[in-house]
Enzyme design. Structure first.
Site, PDB file in Angstrom:
ATOM      1  N   ASP A 391       3.442  25.757 -26.977  1.00  0.00           N
ATOM      2  CA  ASP A 391       3.594  24.285 -27.631  1.00  0.00           C
ATOM      3  C   ASP A 391       4.028  24.295 -28.891  1.00  0.00           C
ATOM      4  O   ASP A 391       4.187  25.265 -29.668  1.00  0.00           O
ATOM      5  CB  ASP A 391       1.873  24.017 -27.803  1.00  0.00           C
ATOM      6  N   GLU A 440       6.083  19.687 -20.613  1.00  0.00           N
ATOM      7  CA  GLU A 440       5.528  18.186 -21.009  1.00  0.00           C
ATOM      8  C   GLU A 440       6.726  17.346 -21.024  1.00  0.00           C
ATOM      9  O   GLU A 440       7.107  16.632 -19.947  1.00  0.00           O
ATOM     10  CB  GLU A 440       4.927  18.493 -22.196  1.00  0.00           C
ATOM     11  N   GLU A 446      -2.841  12.870 -22.117  1.00  0.00           N
ATOM     12  CA  GLU A 446      -3.430  13.122 -23.126  1.00  0.00           C
ATOM     13  C   GLU A 446      -3.126  12.145 -24.656  1.00  0.00           C
ATOM     14  O   GLU A 446      -3.953  12.222 -25.442  1.00  0.00           O
ATOM     15  CB  GLU A 446      -3.115  14.289 -23.579  1.00  0.00           C
TER      16      GLU A 446
END
Length: 889
Positions: A391, A440, A446
């Site tokens: 991430d 992503e 989210e």
């Protein structure tokens, strides 16, 4: 989520591919020769029908500039668009003259591990042009045309290094074209919105950008980006349809010869756009020879059901392992927070026993050097982790793409699957590195509230170019903008090698038809068909896996009826099972026997949709479901989680075990394990079989030895059982801890006293646990430098606690520092104030600093204040502990 050193590029292998004709089955060559000052050349898709895709390269005689025009039949989708490169050594944007042109037919057959179509055949016409600039510098231009689009790249020949300062590349779309655009951000997490090509606001826009010219669409993006270059974006000035290509870096330097990424336009109707594999077709072949270890699949993801607190809890993560085992899903993902714990090997072993593999979140900054990767990757592989969610890369720079080259090589070597978050867009990466399961690069679930119009734009934009980790099914989080059936449909409408299903255990239990469908739906596809829809309005897909078709439709708008043509089916009769919204808000499953000549009519709720599966019908068949191996979904609780007992005293412990779903469990035994020398009174109950809804319970009394030393002691409530439908799995075990604290005689702990006042910078002040998140009691153990403290106060800057002492104590002592739960982040300072006078003030302590011992004379103090201050750089991660905080009379 968006919760190094020098590198060698992969250029030699790349150039072998790019600069040779090894992949061509047939080569048609026009002899290299000088030409006039201008010229126009057409490149046509193989077999070129009347409505063929064509690209026209023109060298303008007046100034020697180059343009490229793209057409679908008679429709011009890209008007003459400028080409050219400026390097530190030459301006190759004007004054060009043609030297040579070579055309060949390129045919490649390859297989994918992910995506909308696993086995693929790419057929393209390629023309390679060579032009000379005013000073003799050479510019190569490679144009490829397929039946689903046009792409071009530059080749700068020669050895040594080359520095590209800018491209003059642009896409010129008719100004009146309808557009679906998303503002550029380096993590691609912005919504798509409609506009027209000319009237869109001035600014930077991200790929892919979708335009409609008449009935023809053009999806603009790029392919084959790695560390030899950087990624680009589109820059637009309101008033016309020109979208310039802007590089992420001020300049790009690489070893020559240099082949730039492909500037790509997928061209055709909406079915062509959504079914296209052009971006992957243009990418280099797989760098991994043996892909047998690469297995996509469904993932249970706990982040939206507890956030960081859930990631720090072994019991919470075991529950999501159990969820995967009960649903037949192969994976569970543990997100940000686990690195501050020490139980990950235990969790992976627990999951392995249940046939589930564990994926681990990690921050890019923890893997951005070769040394970090050399330590971390072998360690988690030795534990048995199956892959990583990496991430916060948040950059399209050349440096970051060199890091992508490195991390993909290293994770492939260790056979670790990869999910990139906070990442760039897929640009063919999943063909070249087939262990990349998803990325992503989307305004996903989210975010909490994704409007229905945003959802229905994604199948035609972001998700066309590669797997998209949207994380659907998070019913317990955010604001619902589509119906339950539409949310379920996203498991088909959105393509992702890892489908990270974000629901809670309760959310799935409350929706049994949804859960049943999610046990069946695959995450990779042999074939994809767009059935109907328009960007921002609706999308209906049929995707085939083996001999079953799966259907998904989602709408933004009023209730109505979906009419689904079934002409994609083969002959004969088929069984169609549809899950749709019922009038009471629940989900209904309906069955129909159909043929390819039929149309399926499905009632639709507002912002609704449906999901379904279709299989061959044979008499007596009433479902398309296949057998799923499930383990019982169980729950074990132990209480109290923490208690105190004096030497020679006793504490009560309870254990409760239940089979919640997918029972039965057999050969069940519930027991309590205590430290050596402690005694346990109470029976250990057993059961030959527990069906769903049944359970066992026990109450024990634990007696503490009189000579025990003060401190914390761990007990464990354990259950052992078997799963009869999985005889080879052996005995399954679960443990829940009970912590018994034996206090030091005469000690007075501040956490046991009433607070006269308190305030905290994040969530409530916590007693005998760390600050955690926003809710009371959601912290973990007080942990400083790996040492767990049973007593103390968990706070967050800026905060304070006030206690009344009334002059009754002599000394205050504690160990203070930043709790381990923030993983080395955070900076705080501590103050001890007595009756308004500062008695002690520490230096600023960081997350990596050792705990600081505090020992303060509080003789005569009536009002004691314990204060935590920000370290001067903001309050992010400022979780502060007053560990073992006590008063001495």
């Amino acid at each position: 989520m968006s919760p190094g050193g020098p590198r060698r590029t992969l250029l030699p292998a790349l150039l072998t591919l790019l600069l040779s004709a090894a992949l061509a089955l047939t080569t048609l060559t026009a002899p290299a020769r000088a030409a006039g000052p201008g010229g126009s050349w057409t490149v046509r898709e193989p077999g070129g029908p009347r409505d063929a895709v064509t690209a026209v390269v023109r060298l303008h005689p007046a100034d020697g500039t180059l343009t490229l025009t793209a057409r679908k039949g008679a429709t011009t989708v890209l008007e003459p668009s400028p080409l050219g490169v400026v390097t530190s050594a030459a301006d190759l944007t004007a004054g060009l003259r043609p030297l040579s042109r070579h055309t060949r037919q390129v045919t490649e057959r390859y297989s994918m591990t992910t995506g909308k179509q696993l086995r693929r055949t790419a057929r393209m016409t390629e023309t390679r042009f060579t032009f000379a600039g005013r000073d003799g510098a050479l510019l190569g231009l490679v144009v490829r045309v397929a039946d689903d689009g046009v792409a071009y790249r530059y080749v700068l020949p020669g050895s040594g290094t080359v520095t590209v300062e800018r491209e003059t590349s642009a896409f010129r779309v008719p100004g009146s074209a309808r557009a679906w655009l998303t503002p550029y951000s380096p993590n691609y997490e912005r919504l798509y919105a409609p506009a027209t090509a000319a009237d869109a606001d001035s600014g930077a826009y991200a790929y892919p950008a979708l335009f409609r010219v008449g009935d023809t669409y053009a999806l603009l993006t790029e392919s084959d980006v790695d560390g030899r270059y950087d990624a680009s974006r589109l820059a637009h000035t309101q008033g016309d349809g020109t979208y310039e290509v802007r590089l992420a870096d001020p300049a790009v330097t690489a070893a020559g010869p240099l082949a730039t990424p492909w500037r790509t336009a997928v061209v055709g109707d909406l079915a062509t756009v959504t079914e296209s594999t052009l971006v992957d077709d243009l990418a280099p072949p797989s760098r991994i020879t043996d892909t047998s270890w690469i297995r996509p699949g469904a993932v249970a993801w706990s982040w939206l059901d507890g956030f960081g607190a859930a990631q720090r809890s072994l019991a919470a993560q075991q529950r999501f392992v159990d969820l995967s085992a009960a649903r037949g899903w192969p994976y569970t993902l543990v997100d940000d927070g686990w690195k501050t714990t020490d139980w990950m090997p235990e969790l992976i072993a627990y999951a392995r026993q249940r046939g589930v593999q564990v994926l681990l979140w990690v921050h890019y900054g923890d893997l951005d050097t070769a040394a970090e990767r050399a330590e971390f990757l072998p360690r988690v592989k030795k534990w048995g982790a199956a892959g990583l969610k990496i991430d916060f890369m948040d950059s399209d720079s050349q440096e970051r793409f060199r890091w992508y080259d490195d991390i993909l090589r290293d994770t492939a070597r260790h056979r670790l699957l990869v999910n990139f978050h906070g990442a760039t867009l897929p640009k063919g990466i999943q063909r070249t590195w087939p262990h990349v399961m998803t990325l992503e690069a989307v305004y996903g679930a989210e975010q909490g509230t994704v409007p229905a119009a945003g959802l229905t734009a994604l199948p035609y934009t972001r998700n066309t170019v590669g797997s998209m980790d949207y994380t659907p099914m998070g019913f317990q989080f955010g604001t619902r903008t589509v119906s339950d059936a539409a949310e379920l449909a996203l498991s088909v409408v959105f393509e992702s090698g890892f489908q990270n299903f974000a629901g809670s255990v309760t959310a799935y239990r409350d929706r049994p038809e949804l859960t049943r469908f999610l046990e069946q739906v695959p995450t990779v596809w042999d074939e994809t068909r767009l059935l109907s829809g328009r960007p921002g309005e609706s999308a209906a897909f049929a995707r085939r896996h083996g001999d079953r078709w799966f259907l998904g439709a989602v709408h933004a708008g009023a209730a109505g009826t979906d009419r689904v043509p079934l002409d994609f089916l083969g002959g004969g009769r088929w069984l169609a099972e549809v899950v749709r919204d019922g009038e009471d808000g629940g989900l209904l499953r309906e069955r129909h026997v159909v043929t390819r000549r039929d149309t399926l009519d499905v009632p639709r709720a507002e912002h609704g949709g449906f999901a379904g599966q279709v299989c061959r019908y044979v008499p007596g068949r009433d479902t398309c479901d296949r057998a799923v191996t499930r383990l019982p979904m169980t729950a074990l609780t132990a209480g109290p989680a923490r208690t105190e007992a004096e030497p020679g005293g006793a504490a009560g412990v309870t254990g409760r075990f239940g089979v919640e779903e997918t029972g039965p469990a057999t050969d069940v035994r519930l027991s309590l394990r205590a430290p050596e020398g402690w005694t346990v009174d109470g029976a250990d109950p057993t059961a030959a079989e527990l069906a769903t809804g049944e359970g066992l319970s026990a109450d024990w009394t634990v007696r503490v030895p009189r000579d025990v030393r003060p401190g914390g002691y761990d007990l464990a409530v354990r259950v052992e059982y078997r799963a009869p439908d999985r005889p080879g799995s052996g005995v399954l075990r679960v443990e829940r801890p009970v912590r018994v604290f034996v206090p030091e005689p005469g000690a007075v702990y501040v956490s046991d006293l009433p607070f006269a006042a308190e305030r905290n910078g994040w969530g409530p002040v916590e007693r005998d646990m760390s600050n955690g998140e926003r809710d009371p009691g959601d912290g973990g153990p007080l942990r400083l430098g790996g040492t767990v403290h049973d007593k103390g106060i968990g706070m967050h800057a800026a905060g304070e606690v006030v206690v009344e002492l009334d002059g009754g104590y002599r000394r205050f002592t504690a160990d203070v520092g930043v709790d381990d739960e923030v993983g080395g982040k955070g900076t705080v300072a501590f103050e001890v104030v007595g009756d308004g006078t500062t008695l002690l003030a520490t230096e600023v302590l960081g997350g990596a600093d050792p705990a600081r011992r505090v020992d303060v004379d509080v003789t005569g103090v009536r009002r004691l204040t314990l204060r935590v201050l920000d370290g001067g750089d903001g309050v992010d991660s400022d979780h502060a502990d007053w560990a073992d905080a006590r008063l001495t009379p």
